[in-house]
Design a protein around this motif. Structure first.
Motif, PDB file in Angstrom:
ATOM      1  N   LEU A 261      -1.651  -8.363   2.944  1.00 38.68           N
ATOM      2  CA  LEU A 261      -2.206  -9.460   2.040  1.00 38.68           C
ATOM      3  C   LEU A 261      -3.513  -8.796   1.548  1.00 38.68           C
ATOM      4  N   ALA A 262      -4.309  -8.312   2.373  1.00 34.40           N
ATOM      5  CA  ALA A 262      -5.758  -7.491   1.905  1.00 34.40           C
ATOM      6  C   ALA A 262      -5.536  -6.477   0.729  1.00 34.40           C
ATOM      7  N   GLY A 263      -4.384  -5.594   1.173  1.00 31.66           N
ATOM      8  CA  GLY A 263      -3.964  -4.651   0.316  1.00 31.66           C
ATOM      9  C   GLY A 263      -3.387  -5.016  -1.086  1.00 31.66           C
ATOM     10  N   SER A 264      -2.858  -6.008  -1.088  1.00 30.76           N
ATOM     11  CA  SER A 264      -2.168  -6.608  -2.153  1.00 30.76           C
ATOM     12  C   SER A 264      -3.247  -7.333  -3.236  1.00 30.76           C
ATOM     13  N   TRP A 265      -4.294  -8.038  -2.428  1.00 26.29           N
ATOM     14  CA  TRP A 265      -5.304  -8.799  -3.046  1.00 26.29           C
ATOM     15  C   TRP A 265      -6.116  -7.771  -3.842  1.00 26.29           C
ATOM     16  N   HIS A 266      -6.402  -6.565  -3.316  1.00 32.03           N
ATOM     17  CA  HIS A 266      -7.273  -5.301  -4.236  1.00 32.03           C
ATOM     18  C   HIS A 266      -6.224  -5.040  -5.171  1.00 32.03           C
ATOM     19  N   GLU A 267      -5.020  -4.945  -5.045  1.00 28.00           N
ATOM     20  CA  GLU A 267      -4.304  -4.390  -6.051  1.00 28.00           C
ATOM     21  C   GLU A 267      -4.049  -5.421  -7.355  1.00 28.00           C
ATOM     22  N   LEU A 268      -4.119  -6.622  -6.951  1.00 32.66           N
ATOM     23  CA  LEU A 268      -4.317  -7.555  -7.953  1.00 32.66           C
ATOM     24  C   LEU A 268      -5.749  -7.464  -8.791  1.00 32.66           C
ATOM     25  N   LEU A 281      -0.730   4.083  -3.295  1.00 37.10           N
ATOM     26  CA  LEU A 281       0.283   5.317  -3.363  1.00 37.10           C
ATOM     27  C   LEU A 281       1.555   4.885  -3.856  1.00 37.10           C
ATOM     28  N   VAL A 282       1.835   3.545  -3.667  1.00 33.97           N
ATOM     29  CA  VAL A 282       3.105   2.963  -4.161  1.00 33.97           C
ATOM     30  C   VAL A 282       2.747   1.961  -5.407  1.00 33.97           C
ATOM     31  N   PRO A 283       2.475   2.238  -6.771  1.00 34.82           N
ATOM     32  CA  PRO A 283       2.012   1.230  -7.642  1.00 34.82           C
ATOM     33  C   PRO A 283       2.997   0.031  -7.621  1.00 34.82           C
ATOM     34  N   GLY A 284       2.335  -1.177  -7.674  1.00 35.16           N
ATOM     35  CA  GLY A 284       3.096  -2.538  -7.653  1.00 35.16           C
ATOM     36  C   GLY A 284       3.655  -2.751  -6.180  1.00 35.16           C
ATOM     37  N   SER A 285       3.352  -2.207  -5.105  1.00 31.84           N
ATOM     38  CA  SER A 285       3.869  -2.489  -3.642  1.00 31.84           C
ATOM     39  C   SER A 285       3.068  -3.794  -3.439  1.00 31.84           C
ATOM     40  N   GLY A 286       2.100  -3.814  -3.548  1.00 36.27           N
ATOM     41  CA  GLY A 286       1.147  -5.215  -3.141  1.00 36.27           C
ATOM     42  C   GLY A 286       1.720  -6.500  -3.934  1.00 36.27           C
ATOM     43  N   VAL A 287       2.049  -6.283  -5.337  1.00 36.25           N
ATOM     44  CA  VAL A 287       2.586  -7.365  -5.913  1.00 36.25           C
ATOM     45  C   VAL A 287       4.026  -7.697  -5.620  1.00 36.25           C
ATOM     46  N   ALA A 288       4.578  -6.451  -5.194  1.00 36.54           N
ATOM     47  CA  ALA A 288       6.064  -6.807  -4.665  1.00 36.54           C
ATOM     48  C   ALA A 288       5.923  -7.592  -3.478  1.00 36.54           C
TER      49      ALA A 288
END
Length: 698
Positions: A261-268, A281-288
């Protein structure tokens, strides 16, 4: 406890001790009766199972016509659970194995509910339950079910485990606001994924065409707008305005779901700011992950594997620290000092110099009961005392202080040092048991930790009722090397290096020191003397040491010709204190508080054993023994002046298996099971798949 000693105390304390002794006797008698009743209940189950097994044999081929399960309920009055357990036990065990298992469960005072849980669980869980019973652990139905669930979880694929974690993590958040918010978040994350696909397709086909560039700008703007909206939904669902645990270590303290969740939050946040080139390293993995497409996500900081961190957030109280041996050991084991009491004077001054950030109180000038009441609200984990009971002239007064502290503060665990004869004192243990604690005595061999002492230390350890904590003191095998000569080699030759004598005399002294050390290189030392007590000095004299007092310097060549007095630095080494620990000045001419203190290096092992039991962490005790306790650092106070600080080594450095920080590895469980099977040959047949197949349930 003698009546003469009791009469010396105030009347209220004497009456209280009499009441405690009477209640202790009543509790002891009742305990024996109740345990006997529990054994009879367990024995009744196995007698019933044996009767059912005989009935099955007598019926023979008629078992297909008689539904034994329903007959036991209808004609005998068994519940469905009782009937099923008896039948299943007979199908799983037979002959000598059934008797062996039954005897183990009866001797362990296992309830019928726990027996039914035992029968239902898998074979690995059965083996682990029997291992715990053989070790004297208390096993109840909840513990058996916990073992079964842990084994089932370990057998699952990693993908299934993280899927469950995500489902539980998001489900818990959705209960507060409803599933619509969760569904909205997943729908918005799916929209971002579609926009990212469009952007990637445009990037592959883009050239110098201005129309294509404009389309890319439009998609990027749409991604930013959608990311902003998704962030709002994310904050609403989890009730947070910032990402959870933003530090690298913190990502992994809350589990895989919170880290993702923390990684996804930063990606957003990066998508919202248009920083698409700074994704993980995997673009969009946090959103996925937020969309539910995958069960885990790579964090944006590029951390590829969890960092094994053992949180140091448990608290301890030392009701009489002395020179701080037990307190230092517990701090090195990962416990934080909530309060440390001393006898005042030089002890408080020296302890404050060593640990200026600790809350150190003078127990003779402070309102002790008031402080105890304040500490009772903090849910203290460990309560202890650096000074042992037998070092006090009025032992009864100290025991009352310990009882008052345990009764008022109500810690999860307490640990005190006593003498070997105290372990046979039933009223002593009962006085703590009536306060709501399970009490056990542990004998600690200090020699295994590299401390050159032949006397084992006796510890009384109590755990609060209701805590599923099994404290096992560590055993270092083979033990670390220790000995009087080995410990004092560096300090004994200090005088030979100070250039105060003629070089020839200094050479002779160095040769004499080498000979003295060689004879005593692996020799253990006897017990240290207690204040105002006569001790046998022959054991020390045989080692060439005058134990009637201590000095501030190593022996001179003249003193070395006869039994000499140890320096305080030598005393600290023999007691397991670090060289930088200040305890130099008090009572150095006769006795010294360091001599009666509990060795901090051994206290660290005791603390790590408690830590391991309470947090289910697997430590490498040998590596901890070989590592120093503290290191010295220099800091500055609020006025800018330099101050000396001693910092303990983080207990995370001694995690045994860093890939399994918070649980015993499956390999260790299998090893323990095999060890138990070696002692129980009858169970080898039960563990044979062909044997089990012959009793497969229909």
């Amino acid at each position: 406890m003698s009546t003469a000693v009791d009469s010396m105390q105030p009347e209220n304390k004497s009456n209280r001790l009499v009441v405690r002794d009477e209640s202790a006797d009543a509790l002891s008698v009742a305990r024996k009766k109740l345990l006997a009743f529990r054994r009879s209940q367990a024995r009744a189950f196995f007698d019933a199972a044996a009767t059912v097994a005989e009935l099955e044999k007598e019926l023979g081929g008629l078992t297909s016509q008689v539904n034994l399960f329903r007959w036991l309920q209808r004609d005998v009055g068994f519940s469905a659970a009782e009937a099923r357990s008896c039948i299943d036990f007979n199908h799983q065990f037979a002959g000598a194995a059934a008797e062996e298992v039954g005897d183990a469960l009866v001797e362990g005072c296992v309830s019928q509910e726990a027996i039914r849980a035992f029968v239902k669980c898998d074979w690995q869980s059965k083996s682990e339950t029997l291992i715990r019973l053989r070790r004297g652990d208390r096993v109840h139905a909840v513990a058996v079910e916990r073992i079964r669930r842990e084994n089932l979880t370990r057998a699952l694929p990693h993908e299934t485990i993280v899927q469950r974690e995500r489902r539980a993590y998001f489900g818990q958040a959705a209960r507060k606001l409803g599933m619509k918010t969760k569904a909205s978040l997943e729908r918005e994350a799916n929209d971002i994924l579609e926009l990212l696909k469009q952007r990637d397709a445009l990037a592959k086909d883009s050239g110098t065409d201005s129309i294509e560039a404009a389309k890319q700008c439009d998609v990027t703007s749409a991604i930013q707008k959608k990311a902003r909206k998704t962030l709002t939904s994310l904050k609403t669902l989890f009730g947070k305005s910032t990402p959870p645990r933003p530090s690298v270590r913190g990502f992994f303290e809350g589990g895989a779901a919170e880290a993702a969740l923390a990684g996804s939050w930063h990606e957003l946040e990066r998508l919202r700011d248009g920083k698409l080139d700074e994704l993980s390293l995997v673009p969009g993995s946090g959103v996925a992950y937020l969309a539910g497409k995958i069960s885990s996500a790579v964090v944006h900081l590029g951390v590829r594997s969890p960092v094994p961190v053992v949180p140091e957030n448990m608290k301890f109280v030392d009701i009489d620290a002395g020179v701080g041996g037990m307190a230092l050991g517990l701090r090195a084991a990962g416990f934080l000092p909530a309060a440390v009491f001393t006898a005042g004077g030089r002890q408080k001054i020296d302890l404050k110099k060593n640990m200026p950030l600790w809350d150190i109180e003078d127990r003779f000038t402070v309102d002790v009961k008031g402080v105890y009441s304040r500490l009772a609200t903090q849910d203290i984990d460990v309560l202890t005392s650096g000074r042992p009971w037998h070092s006090y002239t009025n032992r009864r007064e100290y025991l009352n202080n310990a009882l008052d502290a345990v009764s008022t503060i109500n810690p999860k665990v307490f640990v005190f040092e006593g003498r070997p004869e105290d372990s046979k004192d039933q009223p002593l243990a009962a006085s703590f048991e009536e306060l709501g604690y399970d009490v056990n005595w542990h004998s600690i061999d200090l020699g295994q930790f590299g401390i050159a002492q032949s006397k084992p230390r006796e510890l009384i350890v109590g755990t609060r009722w209701g805590l599923d904590v099994d404290i096992k003191m560590p055993i270092i095998e083979p033990p670390l090397p220790s000995g009087l000569g080995r410990s004092l080699a560096r300090l004994m030759s200090e005088h030979a290096r100070n250039s105060s004598e003629d070089p020839v005399d200094r050479k002779k002294f160095r040769k004499a020191v080498g000979k003295w050390l060689g004879k005593r290189w692996n020799a253990p030392i006897p017990e240290f003397p207690l204040p105002k007590h006569n001790v046998k000095k022959s054991g020390w004299a045989a080692l060439g040491i005058d134990i009637s007092g201590f000095k501030q310097r190593p022996p001179t060549p003249e003193e070395f010709k006869k039994p000499f007095k140890l320096s305080v630095s030598m005393l600290k080494v023999l007691q397991g204190f670090p060289d930088v620990w200040e305890a130099e000045r008090e009572h150095s001419f006769r006795s010294h508080p360091v001599a009666v203190s509990f060795p901090p290096s051994a206290a660290r092992m005791v603390g790590m054993a408690i830590h391991a039991a309470m947090k289910e962490v697997d430590f490498d005790y040998r590596r901890a023994c070989e590592h120093r306790l503290v290191h010295e650092v220099t800091a500055r106070d609020i006025t800018g002046l330099p101050i000396r600080l001693l910092e303990t080594i983080p207990v995370s450095e001694f995690v045994g298996d860093r890939s399994r920080v918070f649980r015993i590895s499956a390999e260790e469980v299998e090893k323990r099971r095999q060890q138990d099977l070696d002692h129980w040959p009858e169970l080898k047949e039960v563990d044979d798949p062909e044997y089990r197949q012959s009793f497969t349930l229909v």
